[in-house]
Design an enzyme around this catalytic site. Sequence first.
Site, PDB file in Angstrom:
ATOM      1  CD  GLU A 297      31.622  50.842  42.645  1.00 18.16           C
ATOM      2  OE1 GLU A 297      32.312  51.485  43.449  1.00 18.16           O
ATOM      3  OE2 GLU A 297      30.580  51.319  42.127  1.00 18.16           O
TER       4      GLU A 297
ATOM      5  CB  CYS B 239      29.280  41.420  37.800  1.00 14.72           C
ATOM      6  SG  CYS B 239      30.720  42.472  38.039  1.00 14.72           S
TER       7      CYS B 239
ATOM      8  CE  LYS C 158      33.165  38.258  39.980  1.00 15.56           C
ATOM      9  NZ  LYS C 158      32.537  38.784  41.189  1.00 15.56           N
TER      10      LYS C 158
HETATM   11  N1  LIG Z   1      33.642  45.023  36.620  1.00 14.88           N
HETATM   12  C1  LIG Z   1      32.515  45.394  37.178  1.00 14.88           C
HETATM   13  O1  LIG Z   1      31.588  45.864  36.514  1.00 14.88           O
HETATM   14  C2  LIG Z   1      32.320  45.272  38.663  1.00 14.88           C
HETATM   15  C3  LIG Z   1      31.268  45.966  39.268  1.00 14.88           C
HETATM   16  C4  LIG Z   1      31.105  45.832  40.640  1.00 14.88           C
HETATM   17  C5  LIG Z   1      31.947  45.004  41.368  1.00 14.88           C
HETATM   18  N2  LIG Z   1      32.944  44.320  40.735  1.00 14.88           N
HETATM   19  C6  LIG Z   1      33.806  43.474  41.549  1.00 14.88           C
HETATM   20  O2  LIG Z   1      35.028  44.175  41.780  1.00 14.88           O
HETATM   21  C7  LIG Z   1      36.149  43.265  41.768  1.00 14.88           C
HETATM   22  C8  LIG Z   1      37.143  43.706  40.713  1.00 14.88           C
HETATM   23  O3  LIG Z   1      36.517  43.595  39.452  1.00 14.88           O
HETATM   24  P1  LIG Z   1      37.199  44.181  38.141  1.00 14.88           P
HETATM   25  O4  LIG Z   1      36.237  43.976  37.042  1.00 14.88           O
HETATM   26  O5  LIG Z   1      37.735  45.527  38.397  1.00 14.88           O
HETATM   27  O6  LIG Z   1      38.430  43.159  38.001  1.00 14.88           O
HETATM   28  P2  LIG Z   1      39.678  43.244  37.009  1.00 14.88           P
HETATM   29  O7  LIG Z   1      40.060  41.858  36.717  1.00 14.88           O
HETATM   30  O8  LIG Z   1      39.363  44.173  35.877  1.00 14.88           O
HETATM   31  O9  LIG Z   1      40.811  43.955  37.888  1.00 14.88           O
HETATM   32  C9  LIG Z   1      41.399  43.368  39.010  1.00 14.88           C
HETATM   33  C10 LIG Z   1      42.828  43.862  39.103  1.00 14.88           C
HETATM   34  O10 LIG Z   1      43.395  43.419  40.338  1.00 14.88           O
HETATM   35  C11 LIG Z   1      44.758  43.130  40.109  1.00 14.88           C
HETATM   36  N3  LIG Z   1      45.265  42.261  41.180  1.00 14.88           N
HETATM   37  C12 LIG Z   1      44.942  40.970  41.439  1.00 14.88           C
HETATM   38  N4  LIG Z   1      45.626  40.528  42.507  1.00 14.88           N
HETATM   39  C13 LIG Z   1      46.389  41.559  42.942  1.00 14.88           C
HETATM   40  C14 LIG Z   1      47.307  41.724  44.005  1.00 14.88           C
HETATM   41  N5  LIG Z   1      47.576  40.717  44.834  1.00 14.88           N
HETATM   42  N6  LIG Z   1      47.923  42.923  44.138  1.00 14.88           N
HETATM   43  C15 LIG Z   1      47.672  43.932  43.295  1.00 14.88           C
HETATM   44  N7  LIG Z   1      46.799  43.838  42.271  1.00 14.88           N
HETATM   45  C16 LIG Z   1      46.178  42.667  42.085  1.00 14.88           C
HETATM   46  C17 LIG Z   1      44.758  42.460  38.746  1.00 14.88           C
HETATM   47  O11 LIG Z   1      46.039  42.475  38.161  1.00 14.88           O
HETATM   48  C18 LIG Z   1      43.749  43.332  37.986  1.00 14.88           C
HETATM   49  O12 LIG Z   1      44.380  44.413  37.349  1.00 14.88           O
HETATM   50  C19 LIG Z   1      35.556  41.885  41.561  1.00 14.88           C
HETATM   51  O13 LIG Z   1      35.304  41.294  42.793  1.00 14.88           O
HETATM   52  C20 LIG Z   1      34.226  42.183  40.868  1.00 14.88           C
HETATM   53  O14 LIG Z   1      33.265  41.187  41.105  1.00 14.88           O
HETATM   54  C21 LIG Z   1      33.152  44.445  39.401  1.00 14.88           C
END
Ligand SMILES: NC(=O)c1ccc[n+]([C@@H]2O[C@H](COP(=O)([O-])OP(=O)(O)OC[C@H]3O[C@@H](n4cnc5c(N)ncnc54)[C@H](O)[C@@H]3O)[C@@H](O)[C@H]2O)c1
Length: 447
Positions: free
Chosen positions: A153, A278, A281
């Site tokens: 993403e 992001c 990390k």
């Molecule tokens: N935030 C960004 O801008 C962004 C952009 C691109 C990629 N990413 C990547 O996407 C991923 C998610 O990022 P995010 O910012 O959305 O994270 P976040 O912490 O906002 O959301 C993650 C969610 O996953 C849930 N979760 C964790 N373990 C779980 C399980 N076993 N079953 C069900 N739900 C579970 C958590 O409760 C949380 O609500 C990461 O790897 C991040 O690096 C983030």
Amino acid sequence: MKVCVIGTGYVGLVTGVCLAEIGHRVICVDKDNKKISLLNSGKIPIYEPGLKELISKNRSSESMIFNSDSGSGIRQSDIIFVCVDTPPNPSGHPNLTAIDEVAKLIGSSINSYKIIVNKSTVPIGTAKRIEKIIKDNQTIDNNYDFDIVSNPEFLKEGEAVKDVFFPERLVIGSDSRKAIDIMKKLYEPIINQDFDYAESNSNKKEKIPILITDSTSSELIKYASNAYLATKISFINEIANLCERIGANILDVTYGMGLDSRIGPKFMKAGIGWGGSCFPKDVRALRYTSEEYGAPAGILNAVIQVNNQQKFKVIQKAMDMLGIIDDKIVGVLGLSFKPDTDDTRESPPIAIINKFLELGAEVRVYDPVVKKYPPYMDSGATIVDDPYEAIDGANLLVLVTEWDEFLNLDYKKVKNLMKFSNIIDGRNFLNKEKLQDIGFKYVGIGI
Ligand SMILES: NC(=O)c1ccc[n+]([C@@H]2O[C@H](COP(=O)([O-])OP(=O)(O)OC[C@H]3O[C@@H](n4cnc5c(N)ncnc54)[C@H](O)[C@@H]3O)[C@@H](O)[C@H]2O)c1
């Protein structure tokens, strides 16, 4: 298609609602029951422009539902999107506990052929790791086929909905022709920009490029993209620091550089450095992977080092303005790591605020959307509800997040409220000349 999105954070929630909006039936699940209850009561746990309206529309039409039973979501769906968090371990290597948990659950819940799409940002080889865990958790009774797809993403917080509907590219990494074809079908409305929401939207594009590759290359595209963007910022900050020594202006320098189409104007803003959930990390994870595989990460080391120092430029400038910081009142504008988001993970403003506190300052912080104490911020700072309250009686105003709201403050009123008219603009965001005319002592970064 029937889709289950696991993890309703910034990525999962936006992915889920956008897939629902383009015509799929989406079950969004999260292990956090509180989040699911909040979502089921119509509340949105994060701040992201346009998200609330879109979720409300798709919930009413029942194309999107929220559930805390991940197993049931998996069983009812053909495509499973994995959007869980992958926070850093102290070593820099991402913590894959959530990914592993989800893979185990998929292995034990699988009840037909499924495609598992990994959207979380993960180290090289994670697609194979997920595959192995799923297989290890299947039994003779549910030994169904499945395929893994890496689909990183690239959304930006604050513009997430726009980025998912109108992406600059889609990357699909898989060695299964069947899964690739289904993914193309799933994304067809986005690839062809043919869905209702796009019709009246100025961001609509002609067609979205789609890159089909192997999962290892796909995983690396995500890390290398973020690391490259962080490199641009660290580079320009180093040039900004040189500007201060030699009397050049970084705004003119970056404009002049950006006119070269090989360089371009984006990600060339000097300031207090990069942060967020992001870049820090992902850059550390790529450095870890490079070292793990014996490929020296000289550039990444320098990029991280420059960024670690850059935050504290503000402190040095404050010392130059105020002398001793102890007992001074510092009003801080901004707390999120960038505007239009409430995300404070690894936000540079927090490191700056903590340093002011450590030096004995009284710190008052105003942010338009962050109203709660973020983790890792020293409790000595006060979060206030009004920007003028933050700077009332202050010796110094520090701008650390470029929220539009800060452009429109009444700076004559600000000057009258402050004890001394000192501004450090950590984002080169405000109008220097205008503020100097009002009588402020204005300091930016590299200008
Ligand atoms: N935030 C960004 O801008 C962004 C952009 C691109 C990629 N990413 C990547 O996407 C991923 C998610 O990022 P995010 O910012 O959305 O994270 P976040 O912490 O906002 O959301 C993650 C969610 O996953 C849930 N979760 C964790 N373990 C779980 C399980 N076993 N079953 C069900 N739900 C579970 C958590 O409760 C949380 O609500 C990461 O790897 C991040 O690096 C983030």
